[in-house]
Design a protein around this motif. Structure first.
Motif, PDB file in Angstrom:
ATOM      1  N   UNK A  91      -9.258   7.878  -0.852  1.00 27.79           N
ATOM      2  CA  UNK A  91      -8.076   8.571  -0.328  1.00 27.79           C
ATOM      3  C   UNK A  91      -6.878   7.632  -0.218  1.00 27.79           C
ATOM      4  N   UNK A  93      -3.682   5.947  -0.106  1.00 29.48           N
ATOM      5  CA  UNK A  93      -2.333   6.332  -0.523  1.00 29.48           C
ATOM      6  C   UNK A  93      -1.670   5.169  -1.263  1.00 29.48           C
ATOM      7  N   UNK A 119      -1.703  13.461  -1.912  1.00 34.42           N
ATOM      8  CA  UNK A 119      -0.981  12.270  -1.452  1.00 34.42           C
ATOM      9  C   UNK A 119       0.337  12.077  -2.197  1.00 34.42           C
TER      10      UNK A 119
ATOM     11  N   UNK B  38      -6.314   2.179   6.289  1.00 35.14           N
ATOM     12  CA  UNK B  38      -5.358   3.245   5.943  1.00 35.14           C
ATOM     13  C   UNK B  38      -4.473   3.653   7.119  1.00 35.14           C
ATOM     14  N   UNK B 128     -10.070  11.663   8.506  1.00 30.99           N
ATOM     15  CA  UNK B 128      -9.999  10.201   8.547  1.00 30.99           C
ATOM     16  C   UNK B 128      -9.316   9.775   7.256  1.00 30.99           C
ATOM     17  N   UNK B 129      -8.572   8.688   7.316  1.00 35.00           N
ATOM     18  CA  UNK B 129      -7.933   8.174   6.115  1.00 35.00           C
ATOM     19  C   UNK B 129      -8.964   7.498   5.242  1.00 35.00           C
ATOM     20  N   UNK B 130      -9.906   8.300   4.766  1.00 31.40           N
ATOM     21  CA  UNK B 130     -11.034   7.771   4.004  1.00 31.40           C
ATOM     22  C   UNK B 130     -11.737   8.935   3.328  1.00 31.40           C
ATOM     23  N   UNK B 131     -11.950   8.822   2.028  1.00 30.53           N
ATOM     24  CA  UNK B 131     -12.462   9.966   1.271  1.00 30.53           C
ATOM     25  C   UNK B 131     -13.884  10.361   1.672  1.00 30.53           C
ATOM     26  N   UNK B 145     -11.176  13.716   3.802  1.00 29.24           N
ATOM     27  CA  UNK B 145     -10.370  12.511   3.769  1.00 29.24           C
ATOM     28  C   UNK B 145      -8.898  12.823   3.560  1.00 29.24           C
ATOM     29  N   UNK B 146      -8.059  11.976   4.123  1.00 29.59           N
ATOM     30  CA  UNK B 146      -6.609  12.164   4.015  1.00 29.59           C
ATOM     31  C   UNK B 146      -5.945  10.826   3.678  1.00 29.59           C
ATOM     32  N   UNK B 147      -4.713  10.904   3.190  1.00 30.87           N
ATOM     33  CA  UNK B 147      -3.937   9.696   2.902  1.00 30.87           C
ATOM     34  C   UNK B 147      -3.194   9.233   4.146  1.00 30.87           C
TER      35      UNK B 147
END
Lengths: 212, 468
Positions: A91, A93, A119, B38, B128-131, B145-147
């Protein structure tokens, strides 16, 4: 967020499916606590012959002359033409940051990984999905003509080729609006603060164990 | 008629941009997990905009990617890694966010400690900033997951603007063979549908073989939903889920527990609901899996061979296989059980839970790591997993066999700390990604289950764990 309205730019073709985020920006560069400076490490393991570490002076490194981004004819490219499932993997960015910092404004592919696609919109980098046959055609055209450019217009949701052929693409209305105006999405969401608070209160009553 | 995903989605919609069913929706986020890689840019932007976290008690933070897995008494030696971890500590201290710091026994990989603490519960939205946040979907929560921009968005608003995914049901019915694990199910599914097979979907794993998995196994499976392209993986609540959660530190207690369980029991897809797509994979067909290439879809069974690109008609695919074999240093038609290894890594958010360590220990008990293996390490998923394993004597089994027994963290899954492969080294790894350079520049990764990694460590090459 950076606005995106329209550009006309040089295209570089990256002829490889499933380009993952580890390839786009290797993990050692994720240790940075900053948002900038990732462009020099974009595709680091493919772009350089030596091993890259944070803080290295890119001008002193040995370029891989065979890698497409290093070819003289593609210098200054703003449009990356890619294959299916671009941006798969993590993920981070940092992947769109590094593409944007390098100078790309648009990425065209037959498909993107979900998190990467999402993103891109958050930072003003435009991912465009085109039919695989059209992407194939564009790969042929880019390879055949040095200085090949594409015009990308978000307002009309069209890409115009060097030959004048026009291709339409889909984009979500909300994302388009945010991108055209360079809007702060957090600011937009905070306009709904009262709704969020009301939702939160009802949730606190229905599922109090979530608030301990 | 609704799918589990529909129910979780609907429960969390705060606002929609239009009445169009396809329009973006503002989703409320119940649990925000944060790690050091992240989040720093998100906290920085938040502060620059003069904003604060909307709901501090929704956040749980931990440093996992950069932490050393060897002696921690001297802190982190790499100054760049240290700064990133220090920055997380400072941000959490500044805003009063709960963080398990590096020397806290509860520290570990974020996707191990969330369920372990009861911080992720059925019915929640978890980000969470994690895939690999997809892991938590094993508890029937909508987890993805998010950026970093979205991390900031959730910090500032407790919400995310999202587009609803389509639904994909993956049905695995029957009984898994002895020695066949959740990891093999995950890899076999990815082998079947490809790494983009789940793109645009939320995957629900169902069927009797899935219901037969422990929570640890279910987490392994949902963890790798992202490797099939799906942002979220889901498994319905059943007795196994409820039993797992009971008495966890952050699980509801007393009357709240009873109310919660009643609600959680509704968290399953309605009978006869139509999914956008269904994929079936009979459990009996699944064998222990080994990846041979540079994408998780480049996988085959232990009794298989490395593919021959000359036999592939599609020029693009042929080219991808040729490139992968060149990178991996493998030749066409080579039997998988003739692949010799340099290193073995047992760990990662995919396979570092107690059940994983037990499965590996079972295989190596009373045996020795092959002399040709340069390094074999076990990295428990959390400090609590480590303690439990030590209480069961697993650490002694590993160490006697020649494995190193390490401190918890992400470690050699992505080599952000000092645990990595040198160029050309070949590793049997229980992690989730075999991308080029993932475990170190030029490193060659073969993804396998913990039992298969353990068996490979003893033999020095891949062997069929079913024959041991």
């Amino acid at each position: 967020m950076e606005k995106f309205i329209a550009i006309k730019g040089l295209v570089v073709p990256l002829d490889r499916a499933n380009v993952d985020t580890d390839a786009i920006i290797p993990k050692q560069f994720l240790k940075s606590i900053k948002r900038s400076g990732f462009g020099q490490h974009l595709f680091d393991e493919w772009r350089y012959l030596d091993h890259g570490e944070p803080g290295m002076d890119a001008s002193k490194r040995q370029l891989n002359a065979d890698f497409i981004l290093n070819k003289p004819r593609y210098q200054g490219s703003q449009v990356l033409l890619a294959r299916a499932n671009f941006g798969c993997g993590s993920s981070r960015e940092h992947a769109p940051w590094s593409l944007q910092d390098y100078g790309f404004r648009v990425i065209i592919a037959p498909s993107f990984a979900d998190i990467f696609y999402n993103n891109c919109f958050k930072i003003g980098l435009l991912p465009v999905v085109l039919d695989a046959a059209i992407v194939e055609q564009l790969f042929g055209e880019v390879g055949a003509l040095e200085g090949y450019q594409l015009a990308v217009d978000l307002e009309s949701q069209t890409i115009t080729s060097a030959k004048g052929e026009v291709f339409s693409f889909d984009v979500d209305a909300f994302r388009k609006h945010s991108l055209l105006n360079g809007l702060d999405e957090i600011g937009l969401t905070l306009r709904h603060s009262d709704k969020i608070k009301r939702y939160e209160e009802s949730r606190r009553i229905a599922q109090p164990w979530l608030f301990t | 008629m609704e799918t589990l995903y529909d129910k979780l989605w609907q429960q969390h919609v705060v606002h929609t941009e239009s009445d169009d069913s396809d329009s973006m929706a503002l989703l409320y986020i119940d649990r925000h997990l944060v790690h050091e890689v992240t989040s720093p840019q998100a906290f920085e932007s938040l502060k620059m905009a003069g904003r604060k976290p909307w709901r501090v008690d929704s956040i749980l933070a931990v440093a996992d990617h950069n932490v050393p897995t060897t002696d921690r008494s001297q802190g982190i030696t790499d100054p760049v890694s240290r700064l990133q971890v220090d920055t997380l500590d400072q941000n959490c201290d500044e805003f009063g966010i709960t963080e398990f710091k590096m020397n806290d026994q509860r520290q570990g990989i974020v996707h191990v400690i969330g369920p372990e603490q009861g911080a992720t519960l059925p019915g929640m939205t978890v980000v969470c900033g994690d895939s690999h946040t997809s892991t938590h979907g094993a508890l029937a929560c909508l987890a993805f997951g998010i950026g970093t921009s979205e991390v900031e968005h959730v910090l500032a608003t407790q919400c995310l603007m999202m587009k609803k995914a389509k639904s994909l049901q993956i049905l695995v019915d029957g009984t898994l063979g002895l020695g066949v694990t959740a990891k093999d199910v995950a890899l076999a599914i990815i082998g079947k549908i490809g790494t983009a097979g789940g793109t645009g979907y939320a995957i629900e794993f169902a069927g009797s073989a899935i219901r037969g998995l422990s929570m640890e196994g279910r987490m392994t499976l949902c963890n790798m939903a992202i490797e099939a392209g799906a942002r979220a993986g889901l498994i319905a609540v059943d007795d196994v889920t409820i039993e797992y959660i009971k008495d966890r530190p952050l699980a509801p207690k007393g009357a709240h527990w009873d109310r919660a369980v009643t609600y959680w029991r509704s968290l399953k897809s309605d009978f006869d609901v139509i999914f956008d797509q269904v994929v079936t994979l009979p459990a009996v067909e699944i064998k222990p899996q080994v990846t041979w290439g540079t994408s998780p879809e480049m996988v085959t069974a232990i009794d298989g061979t490395v593919p021959d690109p000359a036999q592939i008609d599609d020029a693009g695919k042929r080219h991808d296989i040729e490139r992968a074999l060149a990178y991996m240093g493998l030749s066409a038609n080579m039997p998988i059980n003739k692949i010799y290894l340099d290193k073995v890594f047992i760990g990662s958010c995919t396979n570092s839970r107690i059940e994983d360590l037990r499965a590996a220990a079972d295989v190596i008990k009373g045996k020795q790591v092959a002399a040709t293996i340069k390094l074999a390490i076990v990295v428990p998923g959390s400090g609590l997993v480590k303690v439990q394993a030590e209480q069961e004597g697993l650490d002694k089994i590993f160490q006697t066999a020649g494995f190193e027994w390490r401190e918890p963290g992400c470690s050699m899954c992505l080599a952000m700390n000092d645990d990595r492969l040198a160029s050309g080294e070949r590793c049997a790894s229980t992690s989730n990604r075999n991308f080029e350079g993932r475990q170190g520049p030029g490193g060659r990764t073969h993804l396998v289950s913990p039992a298969m990694a353990a068996a490979a460590a003893i033999a020095g090459h891949f062997v069929d764990v079913r024959n041991l």
